[in-house]
Scaffold this motif. Sequence first.
Motif: not given
Ligand SMILES: [Fe+2]
Length: 248
Positions: A135, A137, A194
């Motif tokens: 994903h 952030d 990540h």
């Molecule tokens: Fe994250």
Amino acid sequence: MTVIPEIPTIDLSSYIRPDATPEERTGVIEDVRSACSRYGFLQVKGHGVPLATQREVLESCRRLFDLSQKEKDSLSLKNNPARRGYERIGEQVLDAKALPDCKEDFTKEPVVNLKLLHYPKHISQDKRQFGAGAHTDFGAITILLQQPGKDGLQVYHEPNNAWLPVPAVEDSLVINIGDLVNKWTDGKYSSTLHRVVNASDGDRYSVPCFYHGDLSATNPFKPGDGSETVEEHIRRKFDNSYGLTEKS
Ligand SMILES: [Fe+2]
Ligand SMILES: O=C(O)CCC(=O)C(=O)O
């Protein structure tokens, strides 16, 4: 031979020290700028957050997640309109192509959103099982405290098509760029994919702190362009990852 790069570690004391020279400060700024555009990720040391505080917060994770399931469920984020509270293992799906995330989570505070995370030993040996699926952030900037020695965070590096490990080093904090800053800088600062693979045989705790900024703000570099507010952006991303709405 291809040399796989490493996520850089930057010593912030050369900026923070009262007697730091202007050249030293400019050097740190340049290093941070370069890491944000090349990787979207960096680790920092010399940040000034006391080691005792870092240890206490990780110990709080252990104590909280050791409570009974019933006690934790009584704090469920599903009962809270601001979506603060406890999330069960498997409740969040960060990567729709992988299995539900093998982590539990406790979120407190709006806008600056601090989470306590617990990754138990992976429940499935399936290769699509991650502690947290791949994903980016959602917010502006994330600061992450990892439990020392419990590696697991991996950052996707497109030029090498490789997942770079971010070692969990005591007294180092991980900083990464989120989708909001990526959007606001027209992609100059990278919001990088990540994921977390809990490679250890036991528990792993981590504490990310997501800075979202002023909920009513739009792009600070293009005021009044009618774009989505921080609140609209965060709500859309968040609800999507918990299957709380059909919209993406
Ligand atoms: Fe994250
Ligand atoms: O636990 C970690 O090391 C990273 C967690 C993460 O990426 C997140 O919560 O967005």
